[in-house]
Design an enzyme around this catalytic site. Structure first.
Site, PDB file in Angstrom:
ATOM      1  N   ARG A  55       0.839  -1.213   0.000  1.00 57.61           N
ATOM      2  CA  ARG A  55       0.000   0.000   0.000  1.00 57.61           C
ATOM      3  C   ARG A  55       0.870   1.257   0.000  1.00 57.61           C
ATOM      4  O   ARG A  55       0.461   2.322  -0.439  1.00 57.61           O
ATOM      5  CB  ARG A  55      -0.975   0.008   1.182  1.00 57.61           C
ATOM      6  N   TYR A 107     -16.098  18.593 -15.717  1.00 54.95           N
ATOM      7  CA  TYR A 107     -16.584  17.219 -15.642  1.00 54.95           C
ATOM      8  C   TYR A 107     -17.580  17.088 -14.487  1.00 54.95           C
ATOM      9  O   TYR A 107     -17.285  17.447 -13.352  1.00 54.95           O
ATOM     10  CB  TYR A 107     -15.399  16.253 -15.459  1.00 54.95           C
ATOM     11  N   ASP A 180      -6.785  19.954 -13.691  1.00 52.64           N
ATOM     12  CA  ASP A 180      -7.112  18.668 -14.314  1.00 52.64           C
ATOM     13  C   ASP A 180      -6.876  18.850 -15.815  1.00 52.64           C
ATOM     14  O   ASP A 180      -7.624  19.565 -16.486  1.00 52.64           O
ATOM     15  CB  ASP A 180      -8.571  18.307 -14.013  1.00 52.64           C
TER      16      ASP A 180
HETATM   17  N1  PLP Z   1     -11.430  14.318 -14.956  1.00 53.26           N
HETATM   18  C1  PLP Z   1     -12.011  14.332 -16.169  1.00 53.26           C
HETATM   19  C2  PLP Z   1     -11.790  15.510 -17.063  1.00 53.26           C
HETATM   20  C3  PLP Z   1     -12.829  13.265 -16.576  1.00 53.26           C
HETATM   21  O1  PLP Z   1     -13.420  13.309 -17.783  1.00 53.26           O
HETATM   22  C4  PLP Z   1     -13.018  12.170 -15.692  1.00 53.26           C
HETATM   23  C5  PLP Z   1     -13.884  11.027 -16.076  1.00 53.26           C
HETATM   24  O2  PLP Z   1     -14.587  11.049 -17.057  1.00 53.26           O
HETATM   25  C6  PLP Z   1     -12.377  12.197 -14.434  1.00 53.26           C
HETATM   26  C7  PLP Z   1     -11.598  13.280 -14.110  1.00 53.26           C
HETATM   27  C8  PLP Z   1     -12.557  11.068 -13.465  1.00 53.26           C
HETATM   28  O3  PLP Z   1     -11.770   9.973 -13.814  1.00 53.26           O
HETATM   29  P1  PLP Z   1     -12.144   8.468 -13.353  1.00 53.26           P
HETATM   30  O4  PLP Z   1     -13.361   8.085 -14.132  1.00 53.26           O
HETATM   31  O5  PLP Z   1     -10.922   7.684 -13.669  1.00 53.26           O
HETATM   32  O6  PLP Z   1     -12.409   8.492 -11.882  1.00 53.26           O
END
Ligand code: PLP
Length: 385
Positions: A55, A107, A180
């Site tokens: 872990r 998102y 992100d």
């Molecule tokens: N960030 C973005 C821009 C996404 O489009 C997504 C999922 O669609 C995520 C984060 C989340 O990722 P995960 O589905 O791997 O948890």
């Protein structure tokens, strides 16, 4: 080949899966470390000082993280069990009583999580359109957040916030900036170089690229910061680690990242230009098109392409949009993005009637197919409305 260091280009590092070979066997592909625990000797010293319990860490995580940190021009990376687990680890930096400022219209899963997390933990959440720098500056001055969360390009509107300008404002306000950058990939945009403190990717998407694993990664500019110490401790203690098999698949997927990104970007650009000129299309949202409101920013901060994600608005309303979607034969009707296969989804059906997403908006993720097949598929589907 030495591991992960210049003067190699990113494409070269990726093609070699980060470089190096398995020291024990000479294999050019690393083994999948499956052991969860590691022995101590008679004097109770760890037989291999680096290995205690899986872990905490393992060799494959380290190899993959080192490659990802290099791609981002970052100091260190940590893999997580999903993109959301990575986002949650960053969000938990803010303590009760603190303030988080998040870009609006990003998102949906992130927005829902941040709303619930902040409400439950007495954290003030301010959502603001950070792609409008004047709005952002005004909000920042009022709310004085501890952390700012951007998504660049944003999903599904493909807004491109100016990371350099946002970062300057964050620095003067004493706020951390996390981005992100899933829809861009580190090959075409490097938020840390543009001024962000942390960059996050859902490795589920283009980094892995084959729609067969869930994963997330956070990379820092400063590995001695309190925020980074918190994120590393959080992963170890809360345990949202990636599985070893997934880490192996991710490293394997990364070997072809540069080729996939090149093709996906080219396909997206060509389809965006084709659809923009199509009489059955009302609007195309793609940051590589001069008609996009953030084109100038995108051109400045993205290099070598504008990503594989776009949204299109068909003529008419929901019925027409769903009719086009239903008529497609090659695009798969599925959520997600960044895979080798092109996908389409009607976001309003997913996010609900109150989401404000236009009824005629379709979000596309472009894969690596031949562009002529993708265009022909769209043309025959658009001919139905
Ligand atoms: N960030 C973005 C821009 C996404 O489009 C997504 C999922 O669609 C995520 C984060 C989340 O990722 P995960 O589905 O791997 O948890």
């Amino acid at each position: 080949m030495s591991a992960h260091k210049p003067p190699f280009h990113a494409d070269t590092l990726l093609a070699h899966g980060g470089g190096g070979f398995d020291q024990a066997t000479g294999a050019v592909v690393p083994p999948i470390p499956v052991a969860t625990t590691f022995v101590r000797d008679e004097d109770y010293a760890l037989v291999s000082g680096d290995h205690l319990y899986s872990r905490d860490d393992n060799d494959l995580f380290r190899k993959t993280e080192s490659l990802l940190a290099t791609l981002e021009n970052g100091a260190d990376s940590r893999l997580f069990s999903s993109g959301m687990a990575a986002i949650a680890a960053v969000a938990r930096i803010i303590k009760p009583g603190g303030t988080l400022m998040a870009q609006s219209g990003i998102y949906w899963g992130t927005t829902l999580f941040l709303r619930q997390h902040c409400a439950r933990n007495d954290i003030a959440l301010v959502e603001c359109d950070a792609s409008d720098i004047d709005t952002f500056r005004d909000e920042l001055a009022i709310t004085k957040p501890d952390l700012v969360w951007l998504e660049v390009p944003s999903n599904p509107y493909l807004k491109v916030a100016d990371i350099g300008k946002v970062s300057d404002l964050c620095k003067s306000a004493g706020a951390l900036l996390a981005v992100d950058a899933t829809a861009a990939t580190p090959l075409i945009m490097k938020p840390l170089t543009l001024g962000a403190d942390l960059v996050m990717h859902a490795a589920t998407k283009a980094l892995n690229g084959h729609s067969d694993l869930l994963g997330g990664v956070v990379t820092t500019k400063d590995s001695s910061s309190d925020a980074w110490d918190f994120i590393c401790t959080e992963r170890r203690m809360a345990g949202a680690v990636m599985g070893s098999f997934e880490a192996w698949l991710l490293l394997r997927g990364l070997r072809t990242l540069s080729l996939r990104v090149e093709r996906m970007n080219a396909n997206a650009m060509a389809l965006a230009e084709h659809l923009e000129a199509h009489p059955k299309i009302e609007k195309v949202l793609y940051p590589g098109l001069p008609s996009h409101k953030d084109y100038a920013t995108a051109r400045n901060q993205m290099t070598g392409g504008y990503g594989s994600l776009m949204s299109v608005q068909t003529q008419g309303g929901k019925d027409e949009a769903l009719k086009v979607t239903g008529a497609l034969k090659l695009f798969q009707r599925a959520t997600s993005l960044g895979g080798t296969e092109s996908l389409i989804e009607h976001r309003r059906s997913i996010e609900g009637e109150t989401s404000g997403i236009p009824e005629n908006l379709l979000r596309l993720s472009l894969g690596i197919e031949h562009i002529a097949d993708l265009i022909a598929d769209f043309d025959q589907a658009l001919a139905r409305i």
